[in-house]
Design a protein around this motif. Sequence first.
Motif, PDB file in Angstrom:
ATOM      1  N   ARG A 126       0.945   5.425   0.080  1.00  0.00           N
ATOM      2  CA  ARG A 126       0.309   6.990   0.257  1.00  0.00           C
ATOM      3  C   ARG A 126       1.142   7.756   0.311  1.00  0.00           C
ATOM      4  NH1 ARG A 126      -3.631   5.780   5.276  1.00  0.00           N
ATOM      5  NH2 ARG A 126      -5.463   4.957   4.284  1.00  0.00           N
ATOM      6  N   GLN A 129      -3.217   1.279  -3.812  1.00  0.00           N
ATOM      7  CA  GLN A 129      -3.539  -0.023  -3.225  1.00  0.00           C
ATOM      8  C   GLN A 129      -3.798  -0.973  -4.085  1.00  0.00           C
ATOM      9  OE1 GLN A 129      -7.092   0.803  -0.954  1.00  0.00           O
ATOM     10  NE2 GLN A 129      -6.088   2.412   0.771  1.00  0.00           N
ATOM     11  N   ARG A 187      -3.136   7.867  -3.731  1.00  0.00           N
ATOM     12  CA  ARG A 187      -3.555   6.611  -2.825  1.00  0.00           C
ATOM     13  C   ARG A 187      -3.468   5.349  -3.894  1.00  0.00           C
ATOM     14  NH1 ARG A 187      -8.133   5.927   1.508  1.00  0.00           N
ATOM     15  NH2 ARG A 187      -6.677   6.013   2.303  1.00  0.00           N
ATOM     16  N   SER A 247       1.358  12.325   0.172  1.00  0.00           N
ATOM     17  CA  SER A 247       0.903  13.229   0.422  1.00  0.00           C
ATOM     18  C   SER A 247       1.648  14.702   0.360  1.00  0.00           C
ATOM     19  CB  SER A 247      -0.711  12.971   1.680  1.00  0.00           C
ATOM     20  OG  SER A 247       0.963  12.961   3.227  1.00  0.00           O
ATOM     21  N   VAL A 270       0.759  -0.862   0.255  1.00  0.00           N
ATOM     22  CA  VAL A 270       0.141  -0.268  -0.316  1.00  0.00           C
ATOM     23  C   VAL A 270       0.678   1.401   0.011  1.00  0.00           C
ATOM     24  CG1 VAL A 270      -2.108   1.530   1.029  1.00  0.00           C
ATOM     25  CG2 VAL A 270      -1.698  -1.048   1.337  1.00  0.00           C
ATOM     26  N   LYS A 300      -2.918  14.107  -3.270  1.00  0.00           N
ATOM     27  CA  LYS A 300      -3.365  13.106  -2.599  1.00  0.00           C
ATOM     28  C   LYS A 300      -3.622  11.955  -3.070  1.00  0.00           C
ATOM     29  CE  LYS A 300      -5.954  14.305   1.798  1.00  0.00           C
ATOM     30  NZ  LYS A 300      -7.372  13.960   1.940  1.00  0.00           N
TER      31      LYS A 300
END
Length: 67
Positions: free
Chosen positions: A50, A67, A65, A52, A48, A63
């Motif tokens: 992330r 997955q 993301r 930001s 995963v 942002k």
Amino acid sequence: MGMHPLHEAAMRLADIGFSRPRSKTKDLVGLLLCHGARAWRSSQSRAVIRISARTPIGHAAVKIRLQ
């Protein structure tokens, strides 16, 4: 989702046998290397990610993301 890696490799081998009879060795080596890499990647655990980025006053500028 795609085909199972072993099934896809078998299908490519079948295609190689009928399409170009004399370039089999190079195609087979490439196919086996590709299959090995794909099988290794599919056996790894999921990751995963992330990301930001904040503005100087603290608001989210970007942002992302995956997955």
